[in-house]
Write a protein that holds these residues in place. Structure first.
Motif, PDB file in Angstrom:
ATOM      1  N   TYR A  19       0.730  -1.317  -0.024  1.00 34.75           N
ATOM      2  CA  TYR A  19      -0.033   0.194  -0.066  1.00 34.75           C
ATOM      3  C   TYR A  19       0.851   1.310  -0.033  1.00 34.75           C
ATOM      4  O   TYR A  19       0.453   2.196  -0.465  1.00 34.75           O
ATOM      5  CB  TYR A  19      -0.984  -0.194   1.055  1.00 34.75           C
ATOM      6  N   LEU A  20       1.765   1.306   0.789  1.00 34.34           N
ATOM      7  CA  LEU A  20       2.782   2.492   0.996  1.00 34.34           C
ATOM      8  C   LEU A  20       3.864   2.549  -0.073  1.00 34.34           C
ATOM      9  O   LEU A  20       4.236   3.558  -0.646  1.00 34.34           O
ATOM     10  CB  LEU A  20       3.442   2.232   2.272  1.00 34.34           C
ATOM     11  N   PHE A  21       4.512   1.610  -0.685  1.00 33.89           N
ATOM     12  CA  PHE A  21       5.621   1.523  -1.340  1.00 33.89           C
ATOM     13  C   PHE A  21       5.308   0.896  -2.872  1.00 33.89           C
ATOM     14  O   PHE A  21       6.053   1.490  -3.813  1.00 33.89           O
ATOM     15  CB  PHE A  21       6.888   1.365  -0.709  1.00 33.89           C
ATOM     16  N   PRO A  25       0.515   5.495  -6.069  1.00 34.25           N
ATOM     17  CA  PRO A  25       0.233   6.490  -6.870  1.00 34.25           C
ATOM     18  C   PRO A  25       1.507   7.482  -6.986  1.00 34.25           C
ATOM     19  O   PRO A  25       2.418   7.214  -5.939  1.00 34.25           O
ATOM     20  CB  PRO A  25      -0.826   7.198  -6.221  1.00 34.25           C
ATOM     21  N   PRO A  26       1.624   8.447  -7.775  1.00 34.50           N
ATOM     22  CA  PRO A  26       2.682   9.405  -8.015  1.00 34.50           C
ATOM     23  C   PRO A  26       2.933  10.031  -6.555  1.00 34.50           C
ATOM     24  O   PRO A  26       1.953  10.456  -5.836  1.00 34.50           O
ATOM     25  CB  PRO A  26       2.166  10.282  -9.125  1.00 34.50           C
ATOM     26  N   LEU A  28       3.714  12.812  -3.926  1.00 39.39           N
ATOM     27  CA  LEU A  28       3.558  14.272  -3.545  1.00 39.39           C
ATOM     28  C   LEU A  28       4.685  15.272  -4.075  1.00 39.39           C
ATOM     29  O   LEU A  28       5.622  14.729  -3.438  1.00 39.39           O
ATOM     30  CB  LEU A  28       2.802  14.483  -2.318  1.00 39.39           C
ATOM     31  N   GLU A  30       7.514  17.826  -3.648  1.00 45.06           N
ATOM     32  CA  GLU A  30       8.104  18.543  -2.212  1.00 45.06           C
ATOM     33  C   GLU A  30       8.290  19.976  -2.814  1.00 45.06           C
ATOM     34  O   GLU A  30       8.942  20.367  -4.021  1.00 45.06           O
ATOM     35  CB  GLU A  30       9.462  17.953  -1.812  1.00 45.06           C
ATOM     36  N   THR A  32      10.911  22.117  -2.712  1.00 45.05           N
ATOM     37  CA  THR A  32      12.351  22.203  -2.455  1.00 45.05           C
ATOM     38  C   THR A  32      12.951  23.073  -3.595  1.00 45.05           C
ATOM     39  O   THR A  32      12.410  23.147  -4.674  1.00 45.05           O
ATOM     40  CB  THR A  32      13.316  20.912  -2.504  1.00 45.05           C
TER      41      THR A  32
ATOM     42  N   GLU B  62      -3.180  18.679  -0.407  1.00 48.65           N
ATOM     43  CA  GLU B  62      -2.910  18.265  -1.732  1.00 48.65           C
ATOM     44  C   GLU B  62      -2.712  16.808  -1.852  1.00 48.65           C
ATOM     45  O   GLU B  62      -2.468  16.205  -0.652  1.00 48.65           O
ATOM     46  CB  GLU B  62      -1.764  18.888  -1.989  1.00 48.65           C
ATOM     47  N   GLY B  63      -3.357  16.310  -3.109  1.00 48.64           N
ATOM     48  CA  GLY B  63      -2.811  14.856  -3.110  1.00 48.64           C
ATOM     49  C   GLY B  63      -4.230  13.814  -2.394  1.00 48.64           C
ATOM     50  O   GLY B  63      -5.315  14.470  -1.827  1.00 48.64           O
ATOM     51  N   PRO B  65      -5.702  11.026   0.087  1.00 47.32           N
ATOM     52  CA  PRO B  65      -5.223  10.317   1.599  1.00 47.32           C
ATOM     53  C   PRO B  65      -4.139   9.146   1.396  1.00 47.32           C
ATOM     54  O   PRO B  65      -3.132   9.270   2.140  1.00 47.32           O
ATOM     55  CB  PRO B  65      -6.612   9.607   1.983  1.00 47.32           C
ATOM     56  N   ARG B  66      -4.309   8.239   0.288  1.00 50.75           N
ATOM     57  CA  ARG B  66      -2.999   7.387   0.346  1.00 50.75           C
ATOM     58  C   ARG B  66      -1.760   8.275   0.011  1.00 50.75           C
ATOM     59  O   ARG B  66      -0.721   7.826   0.467  1.00 50.75           O
ATOM     60  CB  ARG B  66      -3.274   6.312  -0.693  1.00 50.75           C
ATOM     61  N   GLN B  67      -1.897   9.142  -0.972  1.00 53.81           N
ATOM     62  CA  GLN B  67      -0.566   9.586  -1.278  1.00 53.81           C
ATOM     63  C   GLN B  67      -0.016  10.590   0.087  1.00 53.81           C
ATOM     64  O   GLN B  67       1.092  10.575   0.371  1.00 53.81           O
ATOM     65  CB  GLN B  67      -0.900  10.784  -2.417  1.00 53.81           C
ATOM     66  N   ILE B  69      -0.646   9.643   3.132  1.00 52.57           N
ATOM     67  CA  ILE B  69      -0.008   8.930   4.166  1.00 52.57           C
ATOM     68  C   ILE B  69       1.443   8.148   3.749  1.00 52.57           C
ATOM     69  O   ILE B  69       2.381   8.197   4.494  1.00 52.57           O
ATOM     70  CB  ILE B  69      -0.929   7.492   4.272  1.00 52.57           C
ATOM     71  N   GLN B  70       1.456   8.197   2.307  1.00 51.89           N
ATOM     72  CA  GLN B  70       2.967   7.540   1.872  1.00 51.89           C
ATOM     73  C   GLN B  70       3.890   8.689   2.037  1.00 51.89           C
ATOM     74  O   GLN B  70       5.060   8.405   2.514  1.00 51.89           O
ATOM     75  CB  GLN B  70       2.699   7.223   0.181  1.00 51.89           C
ATOM     76  N   VAL B  73       4.745   8.715   5.999  1.00 48.07           N
ATOM     77  CA  VAL B  73       5.816   7.569   6.177  1.00 48.07           C
ATOM     78  C   VAL B  73       7.019   7.705   5.528  1.00 48.07           C
ATOM     79  O   VAL B  73       8.247   7.582   6.330  1.00 48.07           O
ATOM     80  CB  VAL B  73       5.133   6.249   5.602  1.00 48.07           C
ATOM     81  N   ARG B  74       7.211   8.395   4.382  1.00 47.45           N
ATOM     82  CA  ARG B  74       8.300   8.394   3.629  1.00 47.45           C
ATOM     83  C   ARG B  74       9.162   9.381   4.415  1.00 47.45           C
ATOM     84  O   ARG B  74      10.475   9.282   4.778  1.00 47.45           O
ATOM     85  CB  ARG B  74       8.439   8.850   2.322  1.00 47.45           C
ATOM     86  N   LEU B  77      10.454   7.994   7.499  1.00 49.88           N
ATOM     87  CA  LEU B  77      11.796   7.029   7.221  1.00 49.88           C
ATOM     88  C   LEU B  77      12.905   7.883   6.791  1.00 49.88           C
ATOM     89  O   LEU B  77      14.255   7.228   6.267  1.00 49.88           O
ATOM     90  CB  LEU B  77      11.391   5.978   6.423  1.00 49.88           C
ATOM     91  N   MET B  79      13.146   9.483   3.948  1.00 48.89           N
ATOM     92  CA  MET B  79      13.109   9.399   2.415  1.00 48.89           C
ATOM     93  C   MET B  79      12.621  10.547   1.674  1.00 48.89           C
ATOM     94  O   MET B  79      12.625  10.576   0.305  1.00 48.89           O
ATOM     95  CB  MET B  79      12.263   8.185   1.879  1.00 48.89           C
ATOM     96  N   ARG B  80      12.117  11.342   2.368  1.00 50.40           N
ATOM     97  CA  ARG B  80      11.992  13.133   1.778  1.00 50.40           C
ATOM     98  C   ARG B  80      11.849  13.838   2.976  1.00 50.40           C
ATOM     99  O   ARG B  80      11.859  13.465   4.026  1.00 50.40           O
ATOM    100  CB  ARG B  80      10.479  12.877   1.137  1.00 50.40           C
ATOM    101  N   THR B  81      12.132  15.050   2.278  1.00 46.53           N
ATOM    102  CA  THR B  81      12.414  16.070   3.414  1.00 46.53           C
ATOM    103  C   THR B  81      11.361  16.670   4.062  1.00 46.53           C
ATOM    104  O   THR B  81      11.378  17.496   5.207  1.00 46.53           O
ATOM    105  CB  THR B  81      13.287  17.470   2.854  1.00 46.53           C
ATOM    106  N   GLN B  82      10.229  16.676   3.609  1.00 48.35           N
ATOM    107  CA  GLN B  82       8.839  17.308   4.009  1.00 48.35           C
ATOM    108  C   GLN B  82       7.879  16.094   4.247  1.00 48.35           C
ATOM    109  O   GLN B  82       7.732  15.315   3.327  1.00 48.35           O
ATOM    110  CB  GLN B  82       8.454  18.359   3.242  1.00 48.35           C
TER     111      GLN B  82
END
Lengths: 279, 231
Positions: A19-21, A25-26, A28, A30, A32, B62-63, B65-67, B69-70, B73-74, B77, B79-82
């Motif tokens: 579900y997560l990885f 879907p694309p 979001l 950032e 930056t 924006e996005g 709910p699944r996006q 949550i992902q 989570v990232r 972990l 895996m992203r800065t924000q």
């Protein structure tokens, strides 16, 4: 039982991971700044401060200074009902600052002094320290305001027109009455919440600041429309009589005075390295 | 007595499980109905906000709910800065100002971001609308009306026209009297009283802040919108 619990847990985790990885879907985007494309906030604030200096000189000299000679009035309480007057230069800047807030741009614009007419504009704390040094150097000062997370710049406001000096010396609430031409009467403070921004954001910011100048001048024209004897609004300026330029004419004159300098600054910061030889 | 005890049958476990699953689903379905917005609110709307639908302030993030949550989570972990807003964006000054536009605001929130207001920011965060107007309290203002002292202590006014003078009121630490005469945001068409006794009483001020009747007159300069119109 333990084995079934382990299997169940594994299945849940696998599904969660998918579900997560995996079947994702694309991601979001950032917000930056791409490396190598960032413009330091000091440069951006210097650009908007230079634009502000030009619009302020234009308004002070061509609208307030020459307007007074043909019967236009400019007062602190210009927004009060029944007052037939426009904003003094400092209040013109306040109008622009309000416009920036309305545009939801995280760019702060403030005016202050060590001897302000309105006590609420007196520098305190860090700003008072920076201003004391700035009065000596007469150069912009940059610092980071930790509690707000704002990158901040203060630019000296030098008395360049006799009208500023006279008005501040004669104002009934002024705590100082011996201002002279070329004194550092205060400072304009600009702030932004990022150390650097993309070239696109840089341009957007300059656009927002110009819009704030237009809004400030438009607010004056809206007030003028309520005068018992409003001046003629058109292409003519107060040096041609009891007349005021339209917002378009005002901004056109501002652009004529400011654009070359601003474009040079933008090119210096935003041109790719390959084009350096063209500068 | 013993017959009665024998006649009470235990409720089957399966039925308990069914109720435990089905009842919350029905409750959730009921609460998610569009006309049940008020039941989902954190509390009663503030004065004047009763007529607004939730989405006027609670804008969609924006996005999907699944996006979202992902992204979070990232972020956790590394895996992203924000991270990302979930379902709704946080309500900020931008949302308030979308409807409350007062070009002549005497205390615009942006001004409190200036470095010299550090003391006031530390004391009551006036740079945020919700510091004074905490939403879902059913009131107009949620802060004690004595915070003026934070910035206006040491006030000096030449030719002070009021009685008693501002200096006397400050010496008495009568900071709760400021709002008797002064409209904080200056949005009412009024003549500021020059005698304290001509201003609103302390009780009237407190009632007004709690959502009661107007104390600065009914005529306002800029009426707030009921539809922000920017979405």
């Amino acid at each position: 039982m333990k084995r079934s619990a382990a299997v169940l847990t594994s299945l849940v985790l696998i599904n969660l991971a998918i579900y997560l990885f995996v079947n994702a879907p694309p991601a979001l985007p950032e917000s930056t700044v791409a490396e190598g494309e960032s413009v330091p906030v000091e440069e951006v604030l210097s650009t908007v401060a230079a634009e502000n200096d030009i619009v302020r000189a234009l308004y002070t000299q061509e609208i307030v200074g020459k307007g007074k000679l043909v019967g236009l009035a400019f007062q602190d309480d210009w927004r009060e009902d029944g007052i037939q007057a426009g904003p003094l230069p400092a209040l013109f800047l306040r109008e622009a600052a309000q416009s920036l807030q309305r545009q939801s741009i995280p760019l702060g614009l403030y005016l202050g002094s060590d001897f302000p007419i309105a006590i609420a504009n007196k520098f305190e704390g860090k700003q008072a320290q920076v201003f004391a040094a700035l009065k000596e150097t007469r150069k912009p000062a940059f610092f980071y305001a930790e509690d707000t997370g704002q990158y901040t710049a203060m630019f000296p406001d030098v008395a360049g027109v006799q009208g500023c000096v006279t008005c501040h010396n004669e104002h009934k609430d002024s705590p100082k009455s011996d201002w002279a031409l070329n004194d550092v009467m205060g400072a304009t403070t600009w702030s932004y919440d990022k150390a650097a921004m993309s070239r696109g954001e840089y341009l957007e910011l300059v656009g927002a600041v110009r819009q704030s100048f237009r809004d400030a001048y438009t607010a004056y024209l809206e007030k003028v429309a309520t005068f018992e004897e409003p001046p003629e609004i058109g292409e003519k300026w107060p040096d041609a009589g009891y007349k005021l330029p339209t917002a378009d004419a005002f901004m056109a004159e501002f652009a004529r005075r400011a654009s070359a300098q601003t474009v040079d600054r933008l090119l210096a910061e935003t041109a790719p390295p390959a084009a350096e030889g063209l500068r | 007595m013993s017959d009665r005890r024998q006649s009470r049958r235990p409720i089957p476990r399966g039925r308990i499980y069914s109720i435990a699953v089905v009842a919350p689903v029905f409750a959730l379905a009921f609460l998610l109905r569009p006309d049940a917005e008020n039941l989902r609110a954190a509390g009663p709307a503030n004065t004047g906000h009763e007529v607004l639908d939730c989405a006027q302030c609670h804008t969609t993030a924006e996005g999907t709910p699944r996006q979202q949550i992902q992204a979070n989570v990232r972020f956790l972990l590394g895996m992203r800065t924000q991270g990302a807003d979930f379902i709704h964006k946080p309500v900020t000054n931008v949302d308030c100002l979308a409807c409350h536009q007062n070009p002549d605001d005497r205390h615009p929130v942006y001004r409190f971001n200036e470095p010299r207001f550090a003391k006031a920011r530390a004391e009551f965060a006036p740079q945020n609308c919700v510091s004074c107007h905490t939403e879902h309290t059913g009131k107009r203002v949620t802060l004690e009306p004595t915070v003026c002292a934070s910035c206006h202590a040491g006030l000096e006014i030449k030719e002070d026209p009021i009685a008693p003078s501002h200096a006397v009121l400050e010496a008495r630490e009568a900071w709760s009297t400021c709002l008797s005469c002064h409209d904080f945001h200056g949005n009412h068409v009024q003549t500021t009283p020059v005698r304290l006794e001509d201003g609103a009483s302390r009780e009237a001020v407190l009632r007004y802040l709690a959502g009661g009747p107007a104390i600065y007159g009914d005529s306002v300069r800029f009426r707030a919108k009921t539809d922000r119109g920017d979405r």
